[in-house]
Design an enzyme around this catalytic site. Structure first.
Site, PDB file in Angstrom:
ATOM      1  N   ASP A   1      54.008  54.967  37.449  1.00 31.72           N
ATOM      2  CA  ASP A   1      53.792  53.537  36.702  1.00 31.72           C
ATOM      3  C   ASP A   1      54.777  52.441  36.692  1.00 31.72           C
ATOM      4  O   ASP A   1      56.062  52.620  36.972  1.00 31.72           O
ATOM      5  CB  ASP A   1      53.775  54.074  35.243  1.00 31.72           C
ATOM      6  CG  ASP A   1      52.817  53.115  34.298  1.00 31.72           C
ATOM      7  OD1 ASP A   1      52.267  52.238  34.977  1.00 31.72           O
ATOM      8  OD2 ASP A   1      52.874  53.154  33.113  1.00 31.72           O
TER       9      ASP A   1
ATOM     10  N   HIS B   1      52.613  47.005  43.742  1.00 30.71           N
ATOM     11  CA  HIS B   1      51.969  48.209  44.383  1.00 30.71           C
ATOM     12  C   HIS B   1      52.528  48.352  45.989  1.00 30.71           C
ATOM     13  O   HIS B   1      52.706  49.521  46.171  1.00 30.71           O
ATOM     14  CB  HIS B   1      50.401  47.993  44.614  1.00 30.71           C
ATOM     15  CG  HIS B   1      49.804  47.935  43.154  1.00 30.71           C
ATOM     16  ND1 HIS B   1      50.141  48.822  42.079  1.00 30.71           N
ATOM     17  CD2 HIS B   1      48.785  46.992  42.695  1.00 30.71           C
ATOM     18  CE1 HIS B   1      49.576  48.558  40.864  1.00 30.71           C
ATOM     19  NE2 HIS B   1      48.705  47.423  41.153  1.00 30.71           N
TER      20      HIS B   1
ATOM     21  N   LEU C   1      54.224  70.951  52.914  1.00 30.03           N
ATOM     22  CA  LEU C   1      53.851  70.079  51.806  1.00 30.03           C
ATOM     23  C   LEU C   1      52.226  69.803  51.686  1.00 30.03           C
ATOM     24  O   LEU C   1      51.996  69.238  52.643  1.00 30.03           O
ATOM     25  CB  LEU C   1      54.536  68.873  51.534  1.00 30.03           C
ATOM     26  CG  LEU C   1      54.324  68.008  50.413  1.00 30.03           C
ATOM     27  CD1 LEU C   1      54.687  68.654  49.160  1.00 30.03           C
ATOM     28  CD2 LEU C   1      54.898  66.537  50.595  1.00 30.03           C
TER      29      LEU C   1
ATOM     30  N   ARG D   1      56.897  60.813  34.869  1.00 28.67           N
ATOM     31  CA  ARG D   1      56.519  59.683  34.420  1.00 28.67           C
ATOM     32  C   ARG D   1      57.350  58.590  34.410  1.00 28.67           C
ATOM     33  O   ARG D   1      58.546  58.731  33.752  1.00 28.67           O
ATOM     34  CB  ARG D   1      55.654  59.406  33.414  1.00 28.67           C
ATOM     35  CG  ARG D   1      54.597  58.040  33.060  1.00 28.67           C
ATOM     36  CD  ARG D   1      54.293  58.026  32.026  1.00 28.67           C
ATOM     37  NE  ARG D   1      53.510  56.924  32.143  1.00 28.67           N
ATOM     38  CZ  ARG D   1      52.117  56.496  31.708  1.00 28.67           C
ATOM     39  NH1 ARG D   1      51.404  57.287  31.186  1.00 28.67           N
ATOM     40  NH2 ARG D   1      51.425  55.169  31.715  1.00 28.67           N
TER      41      ARG D   1
HETATM   42  C1  FPP Z   1      50.668  51.949  38.115  1.00 24.86           C
HETATM   43  O1  FPP Z   1      51.362  50.744  37.948  1.00 24.86           O
HETATM   44  C2  FPP Z   1      50.580  52.104  39.439  1.00 24.86           C
HETATM   45  C3  FPP Z   1      49.198  52.130  39.975  1.00 24.86           C
HETATM   46  C4  FPP Z   1      47.922  52.087  39.390  1.00 24.86           C
HETATM   47  C5  FPP Z   1      48.848  52.074  41.510  1.00 24.86           C
HETATM   48  C6  FPP Z   1      49.822  53.101  42.221  1.00 24.86           C
HETATM   49  C7  FPP Z   1      49.464  53.097  43.723  1.00 24.86           C
HETATM   50  C8  FPP Z   1      50.566  52.978  44.696  1.00 24.86           C
HETATM   51  C9  FPP Z   1      52.142  52.978  44.289  1.00 24.86           C
HETATM   52  C10 FPP Z   1      50.535  52.554  46.076  1.00 24.86           C
HETATM   53  C11 FPP Z   1      49.558  53.987  46.422  1.00 24.86           C
HETATM   54  C12 FPP Z   1      49.964  54.545  47.778  1.00 24.86           C
HETATM   55  C13 FPP Z   1      49.876  55.586  48.290  1.00 24.86           C
HETATM   56  C14 FPP Z   1      50.052  55.923  49.462  1.00 24.86           C
HETATM   57  C15 FPP Z   1      49.835  56.846  47.395  1.00 24.86           C
HETATM   58  P1  FPP Z   1      50.774  49.490  37.145  1.00 24.86           P
HETATM   59  O2  FPP Z   1      50.054  48.446  38.029  1.00 24.86           O
HETATM   60  O3  FPP Z   1      49.882  50.154  36.091  1.00 24.86           O
HETATM   61  O4  FPP Z   1      52.181  48.753  36.453  1.00 24.86           O
HETATM   62  P2  FPP Z   1      52.142  48.140  35.116  1.00 24.86           P
HETATM   63  O5  FPP Z   1      51.911  49.113  34.040  1.00 24.86           O
HETATM   64  O6  FPP Z   1      53.797  47.773  35.101  1.00 24.86           O
HETATM   65  O7  FPP Z   1      51.110  47.017  34.929  1.00 24.86           O
END
Ligand code: FPP
Length: 257
Positions: free
Chosen positions: A21, A38, A132, A189
């Site tokens: 997150d 992201h 893994l 988390r």
């Molecule tokens: C949460 O941050 C993150 C996500 C919803 C997406 C996580 C995805 C990635 C890190 C890329 C995935 C790639 C692979 C290869 C698994 P948020 O957008 O909720 O952040 P915020 O709470 O600060 O708005």
């Protein structure tokens, strides 16, 4: 002694789950688009997967896209899907070289067909790997999963395959998407939020929780080691008393000796 050296190799958790997150906040702090957060988050994924592989962790589950994430702006959903497929395709070679098996949990039928297809290809290509297991939770939510399980159990009960008094925790678990995966010993988390957000609710009944203020794009292998070390310092009692745990440890040492 650095953090890595303090980790006891005999006490490595089998399964670690992570709620990644803070990508959006990481980007906002820099005045750039959320999608850049992201993109940077993928580097943290790579570093964490590497560290998990080196430590000999058997299962790593990453919450990459929740059922609730479908409510995000369309452009962000599209960017996330694209990034996901691009990252998986880019890392496929590394998965093979490092004996990593890719798999998913969640309702993949909701994914754009191209993402679905590409992911399936990567899952198939890595299916024989025995190191893994990297589990991407995609279009996943725990309530969805539990309701699906309840529906299937109800159908089998109606058809007579299952008798109502056979329904217990063990049987219920076999209907979850994680039926072949042990429950996580550790859930991490990031981003300073103290919630589990509809993630693996059944499976984390006895899981140790580790919360860090670090935003996901800033998460490093050192912080991953720190979480493992923290976990190793916890006493897991599963409802027993400390004395019971100590005496069972002594018994098992005597047996081994
Ligand atoms: C949460 O941050 C993150 C996500 C919803 C997406 C996580 C995805 C990635 C890190 C890329 C995935 C790639 C692979 C290869 C698994 P948020 O957008 O909720 O952040 P915020 O709470 O600060 O708005």
């Amino acid at each position: 002694m650095n953090v890595r050296e303090k980790i006891n190799q005999e006490m490595i958790p089998v399964h670690v789950a992570i709620i990644m997150d803070g990508n959006g906040r990481w980007a906002r702090k820099r005045g750039i688009a959320r999608t850049m957060g992201h993109e940077k988050g993928v580097d943290a994924v790579r570093e964490t997967v590497e560290a998990a592989t080196e430590l000999g962790i058997k299962y790593l589950t990453l919450y990459a896209f929740s059922t609730e994430n479908w409510n995000r702006p369309k452009y962000e959903i599209a960017a996330l899907m694209k990034l996901l497929v691009r990252s998986v395709n880019k890392e496929k070679k590394t998965f093979q070289e490092n004996n990593i098996r890719l798999t998913t949990i969640g309702d993949l039928s909701n994914l754009p067909s191209r993402s679905h297809r590409e992911l399936h290809k990567a899952i198939e290509e890595t299916s024989a790997n025995t190191g893994l297991t990297l589990i991407l939770a995609l279009s996943y939510s725990s309530r969805w999963e539990i309701i699906e399980a309840a529906r299937k159990i109800a159908q089998q009960t109606l058809s007579g395959t299952i008798k109502p008094d056979q329904i217990n925790a063990e049987l219920f678990s076999t209907f979850l998407t994680t039926s072949s995966i042990p429950d996580p010993e550790l859930l991490i988390r990031t981003s300073g939020e103290f919630r589990v957000s509809n993630f693996l609710l059944w499976q984390i009944a006895y899981t140790e929780l580790y919360f860090t203020p670090t935003l996901w794009p800033d998460f490093t292998r050192e912080e991953f080691y720190q979480a493992i070390l923290d976990y190793q310092g916890r006493e897991r009692r599963f409802g027993f008393t400390s004395e019971q745990i100590e005496s069972s440890k002594k018994k098992s040492t005597t047996k081994i000796g």
